[in-house]
Design an enzyme around this catalytic site. Structure first.
Site, PDB file in Angstrom:
ATOM      1  N   LYS A   1       0.821  -1.202   0.000  1.00  0.00           N
ATOM      2  CA  LYS A   1       0.000   0.000   0.000  1.00  0.00           C
ATOM      3  C   LYS A   1       0.871   1.275   0.000  1.00  0.00           C
ATOM      4  O   LYS A   1       2.080   1.212   0.186  1.00  0.00           O
ATOM      5  CB  LYS A   1      -0.941  -0.007   1.206  1.00  0.00           C
ATOM      6  CG  LYS A   1      -1.978  -1.127   1.130  1.00  0.00           C
ATOM      7  CD  LYS A   1      -2.817  -1.069  -0.138  1.00  0.00           C
ATOM      8  CE  LYS A   1      -3.948  -2.092  -0.167  1.00  0.00           C
ATOM      9  NZ  LYS A   1      -3.520  -3.470  -0.444  1.00  0.00           N
TER      10      LYS A   1
HETATM   11  C1  LIG Z   1      -9.666  -2.504  -1.705  1.00  0.00           C
HETATM   12  C2  LIG Z   1      -9.071  -3.295  -0.592  1.00  0.00           C
HETATM   13  N1  LIG Z   1      -9.790  -3.501   0.526  1.00  0.00           N
HETATM   14  C3  LIG Z   1      -9.291  -4.183   1.570  1.00  0.00           C
HETATM   15  C4  LIG Z   1      -8.017  -4.717   1.518  1.00  0.00           C
HETATM   16  C5  LIG Z   1      -7.530  -5.541   2.672  1.00  0.00           C
HETATM   17  O1  LIG Z   1      -6.386  -5.059   3.262  1.00  0.00           O
HETATM   18  P1  LIG Z   1      -5.377  -6.056   4.037  1.00  0.00           P
HETATM   19  O2  LIG Z   1      -4.550  -6.761   3.022  1.00  0.00           O
HETATM   20  O3  LIG Z   1      -4.548  -5.128   4.868  1.00  0.00           O
HETATM   21  O4  LIG Z   1      -6.205  -6.967   4.845  1.00  0.00           O
HETATM   22  C6  LIG Z   1      -7.230  -4.529   0.384  1.00  0.00           C
HETATM   23  C7  LIG Z   1      -5.875  -5.097   0.292  1.00  0.00           C
HETATM   24  O5  LIG Z   1      -5.303  -5.265  -0.755  1.00  0.00           O
HETATM   25  C8  LIG Z   1      -7.773  -3.807  -0.705  1.00  0.00           C
HETATM   26  O6  LIG Z   1      -7.083  -3.620  -1.833  1.00  0.00           O
END
Ligand SMILES: Cc1ncc(COP(=O)(O)O)c(C=O)c1O
Length: 405
Positions: free
Chosen positions: A186
């Site tokens: 990210k």
């Molecule tokens: C749009 C979106 N929502 C939620 C998430 C979930 O994040 P995490 O990987 O930190 O659980 C991601 C992760 O890639 C994402 O791209």
């Protein structure tokens, strides 16, 4: 989405602060931690940077969505409207609170089509969850109007759009709650982590307790905490928060580089009249993690992707239409409702409906779209070469397929 591209002595210093105290947990141990509270410090920095009154760090973006939904009172019998183009985490979080994910079409903004949202509203709809995919935003004015009209909550999944804005406000701080992911890929990263941002004190208090077993965090003695409701463990560690604290201080410089590189690449592709770009409801607010572009037909888009692969220059270009992680067409586990434990029959029936649902409007958009990831590390020379190579491949295919506008 490149926070990991700029790791350095700042992250090491923050992590060492924690290691030197030996207190790796965010709660308790007030004496031995010698005033080092990285998670609290990062939450304060998040409120200051993004302009919200409350921030609750958790262990991931998925945990952030789950905690936010619970805090917003979303559960059994409720429907949550989400887009057909997102990451699997969006529907996982809805299912984890026992609610029904209702996937609807995206438009040329690559986010929720407001008309598709309207068409999907039923008496069970409780929440609209736009996902600000690939660095840019959904049409929040339209979605907020729908929420107001139907008394729904707005939960922004801004996991992919850290630092983006809409009409001057930071994405993730506009709805009843919003979330970021700080996973490894990210814009800024903690390795693993996430945050719920909100201006609603009730939502914050609920997220604070929910992410730590329902502890009320009222007294100084953690062992004496009461439990006004049942929670889980979605805590972030001090080590992860420390990395995030170094990264958030670099956010403005990341965004500036992204914007510069994005503009240069866009200018190169814009010289081809057959190339069009993703519609951005507020151009100034694009965080510019990706440049998303369209060709006139699916056939041409597929041919460009194949040619990029043949020339070994596909890396960093994403054809989401065929992507296992991000688009409804490949989510057989969702469409067949394959879970490890049994779901309530009503929930299962609602989920399985997605197997036969018409997503042709989304297909018409996504089958012609490629997103090019913007790196912070490109030199001006590398950027020029990248743009020219991409443009040459597109021109070659357009010529072969005799496509002109
Ligand atoms: C749009 C979106 N929502 C939620 C998430 C979930 O994040 P995490 O990987 O930190 O659980 C991601 C992760 O890639 C994402 O791209």
């Amino acid at each position: 989405m490149p926070g990991f591209e700029f790791f350095g002595k700042e992250e090491i210093k923050e992590v060492n602060d924690v290691l030197e105290t030996g207190i790796l947990m965010r709660y308790g141990f007030d004496g031995p931690r010698k005033g080092i509270w990285k998670a609290k410090e990062l939450e304060t920095a998040i409120c200051g940077t993004f302009g919200c009154t409350h921030a609750q760090l958790v262990s991931s973006g998925t945990a952030a969505l789950t905690a936010a939904m619970s805090a917003l009172g979303i559960g059994y019998g409720d429907e949550v409207i989400i887009p057909s183009f997102t990451f699997v985490a969006s529907f996982e979080a809805v299912l984890s609170v026992g609610a029904v994910p209702v996937l609807v079409d995206v438009d040329d903004s690559l986010t929720l089509d407001p008309q598709a949202v309207r068409d999907a509203i039923t008496p069970k709809t409780k929440c609209i969850m736009p996902v600000h995919m690939c660095g840019s935003m959904a049409d929040l004015d339209a979605l907020q109007a729908i929420c107001k009209e139907h008394n729904l909550v707005l939960l922004e999944d801004a996991c992919q759009s850290i630092g983006g804005t809409y009409k001057g406000k930071k994405l993730g701080t506009i709805g009843d709650a919003g979330t970021f992911s700080f996973d490894f890929v990210k814009t800024i990263t903690c390795a693993e982590g996430g945050v719920i941002m909100t201006n609603r004190e009730d939502v914050y208090t609920a997220c604070d307790g929910y992410s730590d077993h329902g502890h009320d965090h009222k007294g100084v003695d953690r062992g004496a905490d009461l439990h006004p409701f049942i929670g889980y463990n979605f805590r972030i560690s001090e080590l992860h928060a420390a990395v995030g604290l170094a990264q958030i201080k670099k956010l403005d410089s990341f965004l500036a580089i992204q914007k510069k590189n994005h503009t240069a690449l866009k200018n190169e592709l814009a010289r081809i009249p057959e190339v069009s770009f993703r519609r951005i409801p507020d151009e100034n607010g694009d965080s510019c993690t990706f440049l998303s572009w369209f060709l006139p037909t699916e056939e041409a888009t597929r041919a460009v992707v194949a040619e990029l692969k043949a020339q070994n220059i596909l890396a960093g270009n994403f054809y989401w239409y065929d992507n296992n992680w991000h688009y409804i067409s490949k989510w057989d586990h969702l469409k067949n409702s394959i879970t490890l434990n049994s779901l309530h029959p009503d929930l299962k029936a609602a989920v399985i409906k997605h197997a036969t649902k018409d997503f042709s409007a989304s297909d018409a958009i996504m089958s012609r779209c490629v997103s090019t990831a913007i790196s912070l590390l490109w030199t001006a020379e590398q950027l020029k070469i990248k743009g020219e190579q991409l443009a040459n491949v597109i021109r070659k295919v357009l010529q072969e397929q005799r496509i002109t506008v």
